[in-house]
Design an enzyme around this catalytic site. Structure first.
Site, PDB file in Angstrom:
ATOM      1  N   SER A 122      65.251  46.210 -10.392  1.00 42.34           N
ATOM      2  CA  SER A 122      65.692  44.816 -10.462  1.00 42.34           C
ATOM      3  C   SER A 122      64.798  43.798  -9.768  1.00 42.34           C
ATOM      4  O   SER A 122      65.046  42.597  -9.878  1.00 42.34           O
ATOM      5  CB  SER A 122      67.119  44.682  -9.922  1.00 42.34           C
ATOM      6  OG  SER A 122      68.047  45.094 -10.899  1.00 42.34           O
ATOM      7  N   LYS A 125      63.562  40.969 -11.860  1.00 38.97           N
ATOM      8  CA  LYS A 125      64.266  39.699 -12.046  1.00 38.97           C
ATOM      9  C   LYS A 125      63.493  38.544 -11.409  1.00 38.97           C
ATOM     10  O   LYS A 125      63.693  37.376 -11.773  1.00 38.97           O
ATOM     11  CB  LYS A 125      65.673  39.790 -11.479  1.00 38.97           C
ATOM     12  CG  LYS A 125      66.605  40.712 -12.282  1.00 38.97           C
ATOM     13  CD  LYS A 125      67.994  40.752 -11.676  1.00 38.97           C
ATOM     14  CE  LYS A 125      68.985  41.490 -12.569  1.00 38.97           C
ATOM     15  NZ  LYS A 125      68.869  42.939 -12.511  1.00 38.97           N
ATOM     16  N   SER A 179      72.389  40.470  -8.531  1.00 41.59           N
ATOM     17  CA  SER A 179      71.563  41.224  -9.474  1.00 41.59           C
ATOM     18  C   SER A 179      72.253  41.436 -10.817  1.00 41.59           C
ATOM     19  O   SER A 179      72.179  42.504 -11.421  1.00 41.59           O
ATOM     20  CB  SER A 179      71.166  42.579  -8.873  1.00 41.59           C
ATOM     21  OG  SER A 179      69.982  43.052  -9.458  1.00 41.59           O
TER      22      SER A 179
END
Length: 417
Positions: A122, A125, A179
């Protein structure tokens, strides 16, 4: 590189990513008097004993392109440890690669395998944020679609509801604090225009190349594992630097908690979310970052802090949570970085657009005239005037993706956040 060789490599299960640049491009060298002229000898990275990682194999990285290597900082082009001459030994961590850099000057203070490919989870991102924050109005009210909710069951989600209407600012907070993978899909869809999420991913990869992140290739906007998806600790430092240049990102990244509004039409109540970056609560001067985890990537982390007017960022890939969490390993490396003199460095982060200029210099008038005079069929990429290079690249990518998808289905891929 000849297309025939590229296809052969891809058929073996490897995926080449990043832009194709001339092999003659000049190598990037440290600039300015503040960069150490001589780095310490390359050493094995200090490792912290850790429990056995998941039995899932690490993703096979793409081959290193000679053209990309020509654009790397020579001192950082190592799988081992690189630190300034005379610097104390960095703390031991479980991460397979890491970088500590100055967000303002761009100096790289040290690293372990800075350019090594790894799976991002993640922390990807952050690339989505760097790409889309300048393009989208945070006050725009948007409606969540079924496409946005198409995420892996059990993976990280902020709790948006299909058909709900939210300010985009709320979605950004859901992405960076919790997230949210559905938030990532929504933002990529908005930023991707008519092509939706797929267009958003294309924009992410284009922006990564603009930043000089040549080891980065996104396949999903959220960072959920997918064949051919990679990043490097050096690239993450470039991406983080772009993020922290944006005032909206700085505000979101420092937010400790926020309220997700109720959706009365959907009978969904309001609720609160907290920032899952523990550095904010436990490290003096912390200014934000991002966590990540999948079974394949293991723990990944990006964190930044400010001390005495100096802002440093740490990036880690392939870490284990024991005996210390990723943010704790990042905090130890930040302490090490802040303990170095301001002039200490082993290289620097390239500026946006710099590598593209180095890789594609404007031809001289004489070269341009010679190129214009050359027949189309004389190109090694062409036969009979038909460009065969990119179709062969597409075939290579498709073959690689098919091979890796089969491997993923056989072994299973961890649910990420």
């Amino acid at each position: 590189m000849k297309p025939r060789l590229l296809v052969t490599t891809a058929m073996a299960g490897l995926l080449a990513v990043g832009p194709i640049v001339p092999a003659s491009a000049a190598p990037l060298t440290p600039q300015g008097p503040t960069v150490s002229e001589t780095a310490a000898p390359v050493l094995p990275c200090p490792r912290m004993p850790a429990p056995k990682a998941s039995r899932l194999p690490r993703a096979t990285p793409p081959p290193v392109m000679a053209e990309d290597r020509a654009l790397r900082e020579p001192a950082l082009d190592t799988a081992g440890l690189v630190v300034p001459a005379g610097a104390p030994t960095p703390p031991r961590v479980t991460a397979t690669s890491w970088v500590v850099a100055d967000l303002d000057s761009g100096q790289v203070l040290g690293g372990c395998g800075p350019y090594e490919h790894a799976t991002p989870a993640s922390v990807q991102k952050l690339l989505l944020a760097a790409t889309m924050l300048p393009k989208l109005d945070p006050q725009q009210v948007i409606r969540v679609t079924a496409e946005d909710m198409n995420i892996e069951p059990g993976s990280s989600a902020v709790g948006l509801v299909e058909g709900g209407r939210y300010k985009l600012e709320t979605v950004w907070l859901g992405l960076l604090l919790n997230s949210g993978n559905e938030a990532a899909n929504l933002i990529a869809r908005l930023g991707g225009g008519e092509d939706g999420v797929a267009g958003g991913v294309v924009a992410m990869n284009e922006y990564a190349r603009h930043l000089g992140a040549l080891q980065t290739h996104a396949v999903t906007p959220s960072g959920l594992d997918a064949p051919g998806q990679f990043a490097s600790a050096y690239d993450l430092a470039l991406i983080a630097r772009a993020c922290f240049d944006n005032p909206d990102f700085r505000r979101y990244a420092r937010t400790e908690s926020t309220k997700i509004p109720a959706q009365k039409a959907k009978k969904a109540r309001a609720f609160q979310i907290q920032n899952d970056n523990r550095l904010l609560y436990n490290y003096p001067g912390a200014i934000g970052g991002k966590t990540g985890f999948t079974d394949l990537a293991r723990h990944t982390y990006v964190g930044a802090a400010e001390r005495d007017g100096r802002r440093l960022v740490v990036t880690l890939l392939g870490a284990e949570a024991q005996p210390k969490n990723g943010w704790e390993q990042g905090a130890a490396l930040l302490d090490w970085g802040f303990g170095l003199p301001r002039t200490a460095a082993v290289g620097r982060l390239v500026e946006p657009g710099e590598l593209a200029e180095r890789a594609s210099p404007e031809p001289s008038p004489e070269e341009a005239e010679e190129l214009n005079a050359s027949p189309a069929a004389s190109s090694p990429r062409q036969a009979g005037g038909v460009d065969l290079f990119w179709p062969l690249v597409a075939l290579a990518v498709a073959a690689t993706a098919l091979i890796l998808v089969v491997q993923f289905k056989r072994r299973g891929v961890g649910r990420g956040r």
